[in-house]
Design an enzyme around this catalytic site. Sequence first.
Site, PDB file in Angstrom:
ATOM      1  N   SER A 185       0.790  -1.229   0.000  1.00  0.00           N
ATOM      2  CA  SER A 185       0.000   0.000   0.000  1.00  0.00           C
ATOM      3  C   SER A 185       0.821   1.277   0.000  1.00  0.00           C
ATOM      4  O   SER A 185       0.293   2.339  -0.314  1.00  0.00           O
ATOM      5  CB  SER A 185      -0.968  -0.003   1.175  1.00  0.00           C
ATOM      6  N   HIS A 213      -5.568  -4.408  -1.466  1.00  0.00           N
ATOM      7  CA  HIS A 213      -5.493  -3.376  -2.511  1.00  0.00           C
ATOM      8  C   HIS A 213      -5.489  -3.954  -3.925  1.00  0.00           C
ATOM      9  O   HIS A 213      -5.333  -3.211  -4.894  1.00  0.00           O
ATOM     10  CB  HIS A 213      -4.239  -2.509  -2.316  1.00  0.00           C
ATOM     11  N   LYS A 245     -12.258  -1.370   0.652  1.00  0.00           N
ATOM     12  CA  LYS A 245     -11.537  -0.556  -0.336  1.00  0.00           C
ATOM     13  C   LYS A 245     -12.332  -0.529  -1.650  1.00  0.00           C
ATOM     14  O   LYS A 245     -13.333   0.157  -1.722  1.00  0.00           O
ATOM     15  CB  LYS A 245     -10.113  -1.073  -0.462  1.00  0.00           C
TER      16      LYS A 245
END
Length: 397
Positions: A185, A213, A245
């Site tokens: 990240s 992610h 996310k």
Amino acid sequence: MRSPTAFLSQEYQDLVKNEIDWKIRILEGPSTPWCKVDGKKVLMFCSNNYLGLSTHPKVKEAAMKAIETHGAGSGSVRPIAGTMDIHIELEKRLAKFKHAEASLVYQTGFAANAGLIPQLAGKEDLIISDELNHGSIIDGVRLCHAERAVFKHADTEDLKRVMNEAEKHIPSYRRILILTDGVFSMDGDIAPLDKIAEIAEEHGAMVYVDDAHGEGVLGEGGRGIVSHFKLDREKVHVEMGTFSKAFGVVGGHVSGSKDLVNFAYNKSRTWLLSGSHPPPVAAACIAAIDVLEKEPQHVKQLWDNTKYFKKTMKDLGFNVGNSQTPITPVIVGESGVAKKLGVRLFEEGIFALPIVFPMVARDKARIRTMMNAQLTKKDLDFAISAFEKIGKQLKII
Ligand SMILES: Cc1ncc(COP(=O)(O)O)c(C=O)c1O
């Protein structure tokens, strides 16, 4: 005389003095490209809501409907009376989306890592972890009784070295667990999961990837890192992720074999001992999967925006690191410069946070930008010209 609470203000003041306290900005309204933060209209450049699904009409509608049909809360932990039909439907839908045998949903990604990792390795085992893994993996490992080793970031030669050392251990380890983020990240680079899986196979090790992610971003229709590398499902034993996310909601999950899921829900203390998702959360997650399956344009737009932003910033002379994903760091060096850039960007209407030591190396302070599928070309050009103007003023470019 001992003070029971003096450390609270002392330690907080130390953080303030060293300028490492969190200064929380307040989002007044939904997380959309143009949003209101601390009373100012700004372009959102630091949300993980990559595809804008948090405000997708189908996702919002599903959440509202579920409140009507199931109420605002679940009333219990999953193993007692907190498993509703929509929790089961969500797990089925997720497994199908991931092309996995089974999936299990936790309250958050943090709860998944902190609850499951400690159960996968015990006293006679070894955990091998990438040095830049996320804090929730690190905390999961801290709860383990297993021995620990670290390999250099994304360096499979170093992983082989650690593995060969491990094989010399007497008595031999009962189990070996390799842990890695899928997408890192801070830098936006992708773990060499294909090679990690090969090494693991040679040594009979288990592979656990945290794809927080990568989901909604990588692979076929945003199915994540296992799909990105077209890996045989059998070779990545735990694919962990989050709905917080790209899915735009909240909730952790793991996908893999039925054996994994049966083991995980019976053993993870975070799953067993903490309340389950409120119905609107579970329903919104189902709707987000639905959107990903039916509307591939969002993932495509995310990548088009990412390529345009990265290339234009690079052409202007910014150091955008080695990111391979929509996370684009703008590396400026010193912490002071990154902080100044963050403040100036906000003044110009761009909301992007500086990331400084100790989160990254002292000379690698940066503004971390997160791309979003809903940003238009006009929005991107607005942001790029602000970066250019301030970058020149601060002598970054
Ligand atoms: C790599 C990684 N793993 C896990 C998490 C935790 O996910 P959640 O927000 O669902 O707790 C995050 C979120 O910051 C993350 O970036």
